[in-house]
Design a protein around this motif. Structure first.
Motif, short mmCIF file in Angstrom:
data_model
loop_
_atom_site.label_atom_id
_atom_site.label_comp_id
_atom_site.label_asym_id
_atom_site.label_seq_id
_atom_site.Cartn_x
_atom_site.Cartn_y
_atom_site.Cartn_z
N LEU A 271 33.97 45.65 32.82
CA LEU A 271 35.15 45.57 31.96
C LEU A 271 36.37 46.11 32.69
CD1 LEU A 271 36.42 44.95 29.22
CD2 LEU A 271 35.62 47.20 28.43
N GLN A 272 36.21 47.21 33.39
CA GLN A 272 37.33 47.78 34.13
C GLN A 272 37.81 46.82 35.22
OE1 GLN A 272 36.54 51.56 36.01
NE2 GLN A 272 38.71 52.07 36.05
N ALA A 273 36.89 46.16 35.90
CA ALA A 273 37.28 45.18 36.92
C ALA A 273 38.04 44.01 36.29
CB ALA A 273 36.04 44.67 37.66
N ALA A 274 37.60 43.57 35.10
CA ALA A 274 38.28 42.47 34.41
C ALA A 274 39.69 42.86 33.98
CB ALA A 274 37.47 42.04 33.19
N CYS A 275 39.92 44.17 33.82
CA CYS A 275 41.24 44.68 33.42
C CYS A 275 42.10 45.03 34.63
CB CYS A 275 41.07 45.95 32.58
SG CYS A 275 40.29 45.71 31.01
N GLY A 276 41.65 44.66 35.80
CA GLY A 276 42.40 45.01 37.00
C GLY A 276 42.39 46.51 37.24
N GLY A 277 41.35 47.20 36.78
CA GLY A 277 41.23 48.63 36.99
C GLY A 277 41.83 49.49 35.90
N ASP A 278 42.49 48.88 34.91
CA ASP A 278 43.20 49.62 33.87
C ASP A 278 42.58 49.39 32.50
OD1 ASP A 278 44.99 50.96 32.26
OD2 ASP A 278 46.68 49.60 32.66
N LEU A 279 41.68 50.29 32.08
CA LEU A 279 41.03 50.14 30.77
C LEU A 279 42.01 50.27 29.61
CD1 LEU A 279 37.65 52.03 31.30
CD2 LEU A 279 38.00 49.57 31.00
N ASN A 280 43.22 50.74 29.86
CA ASN A 280 44.24 50.79 28.79
C ASN A 280 44.66 49.39 28.36
OD1 ASN A 280 44.44 53.62 28.49
ND2 ASN A 280 45.61 53.71 30.39
#
Length: 82
Positions: free
Chosen positions: A6-15
């Motif tokens: 999930l973090q990778a899908a967010c480009g590293g930004d879980l926000n």
């Protein structure tokens, strides 16, 4: 693994996660085991702790005879990103 994906899908930004929409869990089970939902609780609780209200989601849990590579649990997640 799921949080890392999930973090990778967010480009590293879980926000960027607006909400967790749905979690589906496959639990490697015998025919008489009926508590797959309890196995899945850990994932649901973690999502709630990490994302708060945005972590509240629909969920399904199923017992299966076999999961690839001998895994005990496989979890699929659908998230809305902003």
């Amino acid at each position: 693994d799921l949080m890392g994906t999930l973090q990778a899908a967010c480009g590293g930004d879980l926000n960027r996660v607006k909400r967790i929409v749905k979690v589906m869990s496959l639990v490697n089970s015998t025919g008489d085991f009926t508590e797959q939902h309890l196995v899945t609780n850990g994932a649901s609780e973690l999502l709630g702790q990490v994302f708060g209200e945005a972590g509240v989601h629909a969920r399904s849990a199923f017992g299966v005879a076999q999961i690839p590579l001998g895994a005990c649990v496989e979890i699929e997640l659908i998230a809305e990103l902003g």
